[in-house]
Design a protein around this motif. Structure first.
Motif, short mmCIF file in Angstrom:
data_model
loop_
_atom_site.label_atom_id
_atom_site.label_comp_id
_atom_site.label_asym_id
_atom_site.label_seq_id
_atom_site.Cartn_x
_atom_site.Cartn_y
_atom_site.Cartn_z
N TYR A 1 0.67 -1.16 0.17
CA TYR A 1 0.14 -0.10 0.06
C TYR A 1 1.02 1.36 -0.04
O TYR A 1 0.42 2.35 -0.48
CB TYR A 1 -1.00 0.03 1.24
N GLN B 1 1.77 1.84 -3.70
CA GLN B 1 0.58 2.36 -4.39
C GLN B 1 0.58 3.84 -4.21
O GLN B 1 0.09 4.44 -4.89
CB GLN B 1 -0.82 1.75 -3.99
N ASP C 1 -5.55 -1.18 -5.88
CA ASP C 1 -5.57 0.15 -5.81
C ASP C 1 -7.01 0.76 -6.58
O ASP C 1 -7.29 2.03 -6.50
CB ASP C 1 -4.27 0.88 -6.36
N SER D 1 -5.27 5.20 -1.14
CA SER D 1 -3.82 5.34 -1.62
C SER D 1 -3.71 7.06 -1.94
O SER D 1 -2.78 7.54 -1.84
CB SER D 1 -3.80 4.80 -3.05
N THR E 1 -2.93 -0.19 6.24
CA THR E 1 -3.68 -0.71 4.80
C THR E 1 -5.09 -0.20 5.26
O THR E 1 -5.47 0.17 6.27
CB THR E 1 -3.67 -2.28 5.11
N HIS F 1 -12.33 -0.49 1.44
CA HIS F 1 -11.95 -1.78 1.29
C HIS F 1 -13.11 -2.51 1.26
O HIS F 1 -13.82 -3.00 2.34
CB HIS F 1 -10.84 -2.20 2.31
#
Length: 611
Positions: free
Chosen positions: A16, A19, A41, A47, A120, A155
Motif C-alpha cells: 500500500y 501504491q 488500488d 492511496s 492498510t 476496502h
C-alpha cells in the motif's frame, strides 16, 4: 497497544505504501510488475490520502500517524458496539479485553489479523464496520448506511461482510427486514447477468494454469489449503460467538447470531464457488475474509463467557485453567479442542446455574494448567529472556501466546470481583500501568525498518547508475527497491500478491520468477525450470556468478541486480548500509555488511568468476 503494536512498513503495508508512491511518481512506477496490469488500488480511496500525507510528512511519519489514527478509530468502534450490547460496564470491559488480547488471526497460513499494526485500508474499513454495526444496533439506519458506504470505499472486501451482518441482524429483529439480504443477493446476481464489471466474472471459471499459480503463490486464499491450526482458531472463534449468543439475550444475542450465520454462509460460498466451481469473482472476492468479524465477536464472546462464569463463582477457576492451558497448547489440535470444550462447559454451567464439576475435577484442571506452564510456558519465557529487546522491537514472535491471554484472564477476574469494584483505585492503577506499558512499547519497528524510513527521499549511492525507468531486482528486497532506490522492482514474492486479480499479472510474474530463480532458490524454488546440481552453494542459497550472468543475459531480464554477494569486483557500486548494527540484537535475521549493484548491461558480456 500491547497486543497490536506498530510494526512499520512490513507485510501488505509495503504494497500500500508502493501504491501511494505510484500516485506521487506515476512515470516511474506505472510499469512496475505490481501495477502494470492494475491492482487493488482500483477499488479504494486510500492511496490518494496516503500519498498526500507522504508528500507532506514523509513515509515514516505518514505510516505512523495512519496506524495510530486507524487503531484509535478501530478501538472507539469496538467500544461503541460492545457498550450498546452489554448489560453493564464490566461485561463491556470483558468483551473488549477479549477482542484486544485474543488471537486476531482470521486466515490460513497465519497471514491476516484484524486490527493490524501496519498501514492498510483494511484497518480503517474494519473500524468503520464496527461503528456501522453500533449504529445498526441503535437503529440509526441512515447513519449506518453512510458509514457502510465509506467503509466500502476504503476496502470493499472487508466492508461487505459488515453490511451483510447488519442486514441479518435487522432481519432477526423484524421479519420485514428480510428483504435487505434477499435484495442484496438479487442485485449481486443481476449485475453479474448484465455483464457489469467486475461482477461479470461470477460465471467465468479460472483456467487451470491461472488457478494453479494462485494456489501455489497464495495458498491461504483456499480453504482446502488451510492448516489444522488455522481451522482450529476458526472453530474457537465460532464457538466463542455461539456460546456468547447462548448466554446473552436481546440485541446482543442477535448480533452474535447474525455474524455467525454470515460467516458460515461466506465460508460455504468460498468453498463451493471458489474451489469447486473456480469462479473468478468468488476467488477474487475471497469470501472467507468475512471471518474477521467472527474473530472479533468470537474473542469478545470468550470474554463474556469467562466474565459470566466468574460472576457465578462456581467452577470458574477450573474451567479458566483449561482455557489458559489450551492457549499454551494452541499449536496442537488437542489444545484447541480443549478450549472449545471448556467454552461449551462454561456455557452449560452458566445456563444451568449449578456446579458441573467436583473438587477433584478442579484439582485435575489446575494440574493440567501447571503441567502446561512447566512444559510449554516456562521454556518459551526462557527463550524470550535473551531476546527481550527483540520482543519489544517486534522481531520476536507475537507475545499473545502467554502474556495477552494471561492479561485477559487476570483483568476479567479483576473486573468481576466485587472487592475490586469497591476499591476503585486498584483497577484504575492496574489500567494505568497497562496503558503506560502500551505506549512505551507500541512502536516495535526493527532498527532496519527505522533506517529504511530515514533514507526514503534521500540520494543513495545506487541511484546515479540507474534511470527512472530501470527495473531493479533487489534480492529479497522489494521495499529497498521501492523506498531506497525509488525504482520499479523487477519481481519479488510480495509483488505476486495480486495475481489472483489479474491473469496478465500471473503470466508475467511466473515468467520473471523463472528468470531470477537461479539467484533466489528460497523464494522462487517452485519456479526453478532446469534441474541443477545441488552443491553446497546451492544448499546454502548462495548463487554463483554464472547464475547472475544467466539472469542478466535473458532478453526479458532486469536492468540491474542488487545482492549481498561480491563477485570479483564486477559490481558497479558498493553500499554499506548501516543495517549491520542489528547483528548484536537481531540474531534471527542479521543483515549483510554491504549490498552490491550489478548493471546487467555490463554483466551480460562477462563470464566466469566465483563468489
Amino acid at each position: 497497544m500491547l497486543a497490536h503494536p506498530y510494526r512499520g512498513l512490513i507485510h501488505d503495508g509495503v504494497l500500500y505504501a508502493g501504491q501511494a508512491l505510484l500516485k506521487l511518481a506515476p512515470e516511474t512506477f506505472s510499469h512496475d510488475l505490481f501495477f502494470r496490469f492494475g491492482s487493488q488500488d482500483d477499488y479504494t480511496i486510500f492511496s490518494p490520502i496516503y500519498a498526500w500525507l507522504i508528500s507532506r510528512l514523509g513515509i515514516g511519519q505518514a505510516s505512523f500517524l495512519l496506524v495510530l489514527a486507524g487503531q484509535l478509530l478501530w478501538m472507539t468502534g469496538a467500544v461503541r458496539l460492545f457498550s450498546k450490547i452489554s448489560q453493564n460496564r464490566d461485561e463491556c470491559a470483558a468483551s473488549l479485553l477479549g477482542v484486544v488480547a485474543g488471537v486476531s488471526l482470521y486466515s490460513g497460513m497465519s497471514i491476516l489479523f484484524y486490527g493490524e499494526g501496519f498501514v492498510t485500508p483494511r484497518l480503517f474499513s474494519e473500524a468503520l464496520v464496527l461503528h456501522g454495526l453500533a449504529c445498526v444496533v441503535s437503529m440509526q439506519l441512515l447513519r449506518a448506511a453512510a458509514v457502510a458506504v465509506v467503509a466500502i470505499l476504503f476496502h470493499p472486501l472487508m466492508a461487505v461482510p459488515g453490511l451483510a451482518a447488519g442486514g441479518l441482524y435487522l432481519a432477526f429483529q423484524d421479519r420485514r427486514f428480510w428483504g435487505l439480504p434477499v435484495a442484496g443477493v438479487l442485485v449481486f446476481l443481476g449485475l453479474s447477468l448484465m455483464g457489469i464489471s467486475p461482477f461479470d466474472r461470477l460465471f467465468q471459471a479460472m483456467d487451470d494454469s491461472w488457478y494453479d499459480a494462485v494456489r501455489q503463490r497464495s495458498a491461504f486464499t483456499f480453504l482446502s489449503a488451510w492448516r489444522v491450526f488455522d481451522w482450529g482458531w476458526l472453530f474457537i472463534h465460532m464457538a466463542g460467538a455461539v456460546c456468547a449468543a447462548l448466554v446473552l439475550s436481546g440485541s446482543a444475542r442477535r448480533i452474535f447470531l447474525a455474524i455467525v450465520a454470515m460467516s458460515g454462509a461466506a465460508l460455504v460460498v468460498a468453498l463451493v464457488g471458489g474451489e469447486w466451481l473456480k469462479s473468478v469473482l468468488i476467488l477474487q472476492l475471497q469470501f472467507w475474509r468475512a471471518s474477521w468479524l467472527l474473530a472479533v465477536l468470537g474473542n469478545a464472546g470468550l470474554g463474556v463467557v469467562i466474565y459470566r462464569l466468574w460472576r457465578q463463582e462456581t467452577n470458574a477457576l477450573a474451567l479458566t485453567t483449561i482455557i489458559i492451558a489450551g492457549t499454551l497448547w494452541s499449536n496442537l489440535l488437542a489444545g484447541q479442542l480443549a478450549m472449545i470444550s471448556a467454552l461449551a462447559l462454561m456455557t452449560f454451567q452458566i445456563r444451568q446455574g449449578s456446579p458441573a464439576y467436583s473438587r477433584m475435577t478442579k484439582l485435575a484442571c489446575i494440574m493440567i494448567f501447571v503441567m502446561s506452564a512447566v512444559f510449554l510456558g516456562i521454556p518459551r519465557i526462557y527463550l524470550l529472556i535473551p531476546n527481550i529487546a527483540l520482543y519489544w522491537t517486534g522481531v520476536a514472535a507475537p507475545g499473545y501466546v502467554i502474556f495477552d491471554f494471561a492479561l485477559l484472564i487476570m483483568l476479567c477476574a479483576a473486573f468481576a470481583s466485587s472487592s475490586w469494584a469497591r476499591q476503585g483505585w486498584r483497577p484504575l492503577t492496574l489500567s494505568s500501568l497497562i496503558f503506560i506499558a502500551g505506549i512505551a512499547s507500541w512502536d516495535r519497528r526493527t532498527n532496519e525498518e527505522q533506517i529504511i524510513e530515514r533514507y526514503v527521499g534521500q540520494e543513495t549511492p545506487f541511484q546515479r547508475y540507474l534511470s527512472t525507468s530501470d527495473e531493479v531486482y533487489w534480492r529479497r528486497g522489494l521495499k529497498k527497491a521501492w523506498f531506497l532506490l525509488q525504482r520499479p522492482s523487477y519481481v519479488s514474492v510480495n509483488q505476486g500478491a495480486g495475481i489472483v486479480f489479474s491473469e496478465e499479472t500471473t503470466r508475467e510474474y511466473i515468467q520473471r520468477a523463472q528468470i531470477v530463480a537461479p539467484l533466489d532458490r528460497r523464494d522462487f524454488l517452485n519456479y526453478w525450470v532446469e534441474p541443477k546440481e545441488r552443491t553446497e552453494e546451492w544448499a546454502l542459497n548462495k548463487p554463483q556468478f554464472k547464475d547472475l550472468v544467466e539472469v542478466c543475459r535473458h532478453p526479458d531480464g532486469p536492468d540491474a541486480v542488487v545482492m549481498e554477494f561480491a563477485y570479483n569486483a564486477k559490481w558497479a557500486e558498493k553500499w554499506a548500509l548501516p543495517l549491520a548494527v542489528d547483528r548484536a540484537v537481531d540474531k534471527t535475521a542479521a543483515p549483510p555488511d554491504a549490498y552490491y549493484l550489478y548493471l546487467c548491461s555490463d554483466i551480460a558480456g562477462k563470464a566466469g568468476g566465483a563468489p
